[in-house]
Design a protein around this motif. Structure first.
Motif, short mmCIF file in Angstrom:
data_model
loop_
_atom_site.label_atom_id
_atom_site.label_comp_id
_atom_site.label_asym_id
_atom_site.label_seq_id
_atom_site.Cartn_x
_atom_site.Cartn_y
_atom_site.Cartn_z
N UNK A 1 2.77 9.36 38.56
CA UNK A 1 1.55 9.99 38.05
C UNK A 1 0.38 9.02 37.95
N UNK B 1 5.75 0.54 31.10
CA UNK B 1 4.53 0.58 30.31
C UNK B 1 3.69 -0.67 30.54
N UNK C 1 1.18 13.73 31.93
CA UNK C 1 0.77 12.39 31.48
C UNK C 1 -0.73 12.29 31.27
N UNK D 1 10.44 13.45 34.49
CA UNK D 1 10.17 14.46 33.46
C UNK D 1 9.60 15.72 34.11
N UNK E 1 13.80 8.05 31.85
CA UNK E 1 12.50 7.76 31.24
C UNK E 1 11.36 7.41 32.20
N UNK E 2 10.95 8.30 33.08
CA UNK E 2 9.66 8.12 33.73
C UNK E 2 9.08 9.52 33.96
N UNK E 3 7.75 9.57 34.04
CA UNK E 3 7.10 10.87 33.96
C UNK E 3 7.42 11.73 35.18
N UNK F 1 18.19 19.30 27.15
CA UNK F 1 17.69 18.09 27.81
C UNK F 1 18.13 16.87 27.02
N UNK F 2 18.58 15.85 27.73
CA UNK F 2 19.01 14.62 27.05
C UNK F 2 18.24 13.43 27.60
N UNK F 3 17.51 12.78 26.73
CA UNK F 3 16.72 11.63 27.15
C UNK F 3 17.59 10.40 27.25
N UNK F 4 17.82 9.95 28.48
CA UNK F 4 18.76 8.83 28.67
C UNK F 4 18.29 7.95 29.80
N UNK F 5 18.66 6.67 29.74
CA UNK F 5 18.45 5.80 30.89
C UNK F 5 19.48 6.13 31.96
N UNK G 1 -2.01 15.74 29.21
CA UNK G 1 -1.28 15.82 27.94
C UNK G 1 -0.77 17.23 27.63
#
Lengths: 324, 668
Positions: A226, A201, A298, A59, A54-56, A79-83, A301
């Motif tokens: 970013x 964030x 980011x 990504x 989870x950071x851009x 794609x799997x969004x994971x920590x 968009x």
């Protein structure tokens, strides 16, 4: 009885009308366009499970690798969004093939590469990770000496907040960050207290607000990121890093090393002979490259796919070197 | 993130305190004892400040934490050889995975044989409308159709359907176990007593704590996300079913028995039909709880709206996060209204004229046929399968939310900072110092003392046990920091609750205007408003408190409003004719008579605030919330995170028992 019969008639009429509309409308039928790659994606690549941390910046890595794998190698990319921690767990269970941007994480390397042998190193990404303490640009301009840790105590009082208990506040971010900040504050005898914002964030929002309203903030941050293209934070010099100066976590009194960010893949994936593995292994680019794609995502968009497409089309030579 | 411990029903019925004659004497002495405890505490604090505070640095671990780490590691290392996995967990995973994939391919994901979901948007909207009408009435059907169409117009059709599939599978599994268990607990007092603590545990344990172990056991993907949701969402169904069975009048059950009904017959023909309405309300609560998990489950790769929220948060894109959050709210409102209407349908139908009833059956048939046509269309034609348009409403909602946030950030920041500093310095810091800098045994003794005085000796014993276990978790000091924030947040919740609750209770119009936004505040994922709050208040404990207040105040307001409304009109009229002005009526009549509602509101407010502790950890609250998040993020802190989660549960149990006992007493 008669009444009921009438109702049925009404109902039948209704269905008939609907049936008519159905045939009258027509339109394109599902599955008869045939132009997309749904049928033709069964190349030898197969499915490629890519973890997205989870950071851009990550990504951006993932977007470009996924785009190339899909377009050039005809892989089916999942794609799997994971920590990080959970993504590494996935190597052993076969749910994750690759992690594209690993920051140090010696504990995870020991657990999964050395002990469990479910993961292997797939070489550097070419990105250099810098970790350190940063101040907003206005502050560095107004007080140029603030970028040296020796003068931090002089300004400690300016960094006080409601959270720092009378000392200066050093803002730390997400708990998954690699950090020695508490030890650093203690061992450098700084009149500061580490306050945990708890998420990236929160950290970014604090810096953004500080630059806008000319507030005093000093905190943990990292490059490539970013956000630096929006607010070019200035790094504070800590005592120089020398090999082994961070060996004892409690006695650290030096800057963070420059991290050579690397890629980790599952052992199974490395042996699979999939072209996607070669792509991951050869994938290599610069901090500027990553920042460009991250900014597309980011700040501008764009969707990750669109961002990746734009960059890949502009840098075909680099991409060709990965899939040669 | 909801902790909906449904206790409103209990307080009225289970009140057996019989000390009415001495109540007045006791009340005076009770408040004096409380004051006494506080004074002694303050005196000792002044002397013993900073000693034996059991503080622990962020990266330090106790033996318990390391041991929990080892357990976690050994599960991960042995999962392929352990028969429990091969024959147990893996099978469960397979079944649930298949269920989720099946529903997803039905409405949200393409399958190998079909490039779009089997049922496209038109079919889904048709089914939703038809089912809402069949189980409810045409009004909710209209609402449901409008709501689901709106989701598509927001440009979030597929995400919404992913969320819906996950919610449906989780609710199905939860009900499959929950309803029978609830019936059993309703029939047997002993089962109920055994089950209740587990349910408390399932609802108060922060989800972050079990996400990582769940992926370890059930792997990454739909199954883990569903099971995480089930753990959180099943308790309301179990509790409410049990409650429904128990509240069937005893005479009815006896009458059935005297007519020669067997236990089985009595259950199927009398108890279940009579409690149907309440059971449906339980299903409603379970659906709401499942929707509340959407964003959390996204952290382990659950597809759907939660993912959009979490991803938007990474680049601080408030607009996009709000758009997705709004979709969750819309879906929640539709599902809530439909299930509520379903629970009341039969009653309303019985009351309404019979003329309509005879039409119902044929109309249902026609509707079913029409729905089938819509489903067929959406299965076959692209225009009915993929939602048309670019989701223009979504982007204007997003930019609207962005503009509003930017305006608030630019214009309110100075004001909010002053407010934050006043509360932090005036209320939070003194509390926190008192709690964290007193020796642990002093705080413990004071808590036990207060618990006993306010809640009776049983509550005292519970408090003592909880304090002991809290010390055992090794995160005592962080626990006390969290406790201080929790108390301040609860105070703010109660202030807001009383102001708005009284206002809503006194005016039907205000109630009607305010209530929808309260519903929305409860369902909107907290992740959505974290960024604006961070901009307004910075990464501080206060931001966490505000987030908790936004989440918890609506419950308190609703309870207090109901309490005020339930004060008999004749009493208020009598007071008016006796010459009381509005202020006097509120303070001398309505609030005192709604006292049990006030205590219940405090109870629920506290529990809801506690359920936001982890979210607070993401915005600078530190302490237990941060420990839990850290445990989810870093392997070597896993054990500590688990211990911190336990500490949150213990705080919850302690306060729940004390406030409940106090509520029972005040309403007696």
């Amino acid at each position: 009885m008669a009444r009921q019969a009438r109702q049925w008639k009404v109902g039948a009429a209704g269905i008939a009308v609907l049936g008519l509309t159905l045939t009258a409308c027509g339109g394109a039928k599902v599955g008869d366009s045939g132009s997309d790659s749904a049928g033709g994606s069964s190349g030898k690549c197969g499915t490629f499970n890519l973890a997205v941390n989870p950071w851009v910046g990550y990504e951006a890595d993932a977007a470009v690798v996924a785009y190339v794998a899909e377009q050039d190698l005809k892989c089916k990319v999942v794609k799997k969004d994971l920590k990080e921690e959970i993504a590494w767990q996935g190597f052993g269970t076969g749910e994750v093939d690759a992690v594209l941007e690993n920051w140090g994480h010696d504990d995870l390397k020991k657990k999964y590469i050395t002990d469990q042998k479910t993961a292997v190193d797939a070489g550097p990404t070419g990105n250099e990770g810098l970790i350190g303490w940063y101040v907003p640009p206005w502050l560095a301009k107004a007080h140029p000496d603030i970028t040296d840790w020796n003068s931090l105590n002089k300004y400690a009082a300016n960094f006080k907040t409601s959270e720092s208990g009378g000392k200066g506040q050093l803002l730390d971010g997400d708990p998954s960050y690699v950090t020695n900040d508490e030890a650093l504050v203690k061992n450098l005898k700084l009149d500061f207290k580490v306050v945990y914002a708890g998420s990236e964030t929160a950290l970014i929002q604090a810096f953004r607000k500080a630059e806008k309203n000319k507030e005093w903030v000093i905190g943990y941050f990292y490059e490539p990121q970013w956000f630096l293209s929006e607010v070019p934070l200035v790094k504070v010099k800590l005592p120089e890093y020398k090999d082994g100066c961070d060996a004892d976590a409690a006695k650290v009194a030096c800057d963070y090393p420059v991290y050579k960010l690397d890629k980790i893949v599952s052992a199974k994936f490395a042996k699979s002979g999939s072209p996607a593995y070669d792509l991951v292994k050869n994938f290599n680019w610069t901090n500027d490259d990553q920042n460009t794609v991250a900014k597309y995502i980011a700040v501008d968009k764009m969707t990750p796919e669109a961002a990746a497409k734009k960059w890949v089309e502009a840098n075909r030579d680099k991409v060709d070197a990965w899939i040669k | 993130m909801t902790v909906a411990i449904e206790k409103p029903e209990k307080t009225g019925t289970e009140t057996v305190e019989k000390t009415t004659p001495v109540a007045r004497v006791r009340k005076i002495s009770r408040s004096m004892v409380v004051a006494g405890i506080v004074v002694v505490w303050l005196l000792l604090f002044a002397v013993l400040r900073g000693k034996q505070t059991l503080s622990l640095a962020a990266a330090d671990l106790t033996d318990l934490h390391s041991w929990l780490n080892d357990v976690n590691d050994s599960i991960g290392a042995n999962r392929n050889s352990n028969p429990l996995f091969i024959y147990g967990f893996n099978e469960i995973r397979l079944v649930i995975d298949n269920l989720v994939t099946f529903i997803q391919q039905l409405i949200s994901q393409p399958s190998d044989t079909h490039p779009v979901p089997q049922i496209g948007w038109l079919g889904v909207v048709g089914i939703v409308g038809y089912v809402s009408w069949a189980v409810g009435n045409w009004r909710v059907a209209l609402l449901a159709v409008a709501g689901f169409t709106f989701l598509g117009m927001q440009g979030l059709w597929q995400e919404s359907m992913d969320t819906l599939s996950l919610t449906l599978s989780a609710v199905l599994v939860a009900l499959l176990f929950g309803i029978p268990l609830g019936v059993w607990a309703g029939l047997s007092g002993r089962v109920n007593r055994i089950v209740t603590p587990f349910l408390d545990f399932m609802q108060t344990m922060p989800t972050f704590v079990y996400l990582a172990p769940l992926t370890l056991i059930f792997l990454i993907g739909g199954a883990s996300a569903t099971i995480a949701t089930v753990i959180y969402a099943a308790p309301p169904a179990i509790r409410i079913t049990a409650h429904a069975i128990r509240s069937v009048p005893e005479t009815t059950a006896e009458a059935a028995a005297s007519l020669g009904a067997t236990r089985r017959q009595a259950l199927l023909k009398v108890l279940l039909p009579m409690s149907k309405r309440t059971v449906v309300m339980g299903i409603n609560q379970t659906i709401m709880a499942a929707l509340a998990m959407v964003t959390i489950a996204a952290l382990i790769d659950a597809p759907g709206l939660g993912k959009t929220v979490v991803q938007a948060l990474q680049s601080l894109d408030v607009g996009t996060a709000f758009n997705a959050g709004l979709a969750i709210v819309v879906m929640a409102i539709v599902l809530d209204r439909v299930t509520t209407a379903a629970s009341m349908r039969e009653e309303l139908a019985r009351k309404s004229k019979n003329r309509f009833q005879s039409w119902r059956r044929p109309l249902l048939g026609v509707g079913a046929a029409a729905t089938a046509v819509l489903v067929y269309l959406s299965h076959t034609y692209v225009w009915a399968a993929e939602f048309p348009g670019e989701g223009g409403i979504g982007s204007s909602i997003a930019s609207g939310a962005d503009t509003a946030t930017t305006w608030a950030q630019d214009n309110l920041s100075g004001l909010t900072n002053a407010f934050r500093d006043a509360i932090t310095n005036g209320l939070l810091n003194p509390f926190q110092t008192l709690l964290t800098d007193s020796p642990w045994w002093l705080v413990g003794a004071a808590l036990v003392g207060l618990g006993t005085v306010l809640g009776g000796w049983r509550a005292g014993v519970t408090t003592a046990v909880c304090v002991g276990l809290l010390v055992g978790t090794g995160v005592w000091s962080d626990g006390m920091t969290t406790l201080a924030s929790t108390i301040v947040a609860t105070i703010m919740v109660m202030v807001l609750g009383i102001v708005f609750g009284v206002w809503m209770g006194r005016s039907q119009l205000v109630d009607r205007v305010v209530r929808p936004s309260l519903d929305a505040a409860q369902v909107m994922p907290p992740f959505v408003y974290l960024v604006p709050f961070l901009a307004l208040f910075g990464a501080t404990r206060f931001t966490a408190i505000v987030a908790a207040v936004v989440y918890a105040a609506p419950v308190a307001m609703k309870i207090i409003a109901d309490g005020v409304r339930n004060v008999p009109a004749t009493t208020v009229e009598a007071a008016t004719s006796a010459g009381c002005n509005t202020w006097q009526i509120i303070t001398k009549v309505q609030l005192p008579m709604a006292r049990s509602a006030l205590t219940l509101a405090t109870n629920q407010g506290l529990i809801y605030v506690l359920s936001m502790v982890v979210v607070g950890g993401l915005v600078g609250a530190g302490a237990l919330g941060y420990d839990v998040v850290a445990g989810f993020s870093q392997g070597q802190l896993y054990g500590k995170g688990l211990a911190a989660g336990l500490a949150i549960v213990l705080l919850g149990v302690m306060f729940d028992r004390i406030t409940q006992a106090a509520a029972r007493r005040t309403s007696a």
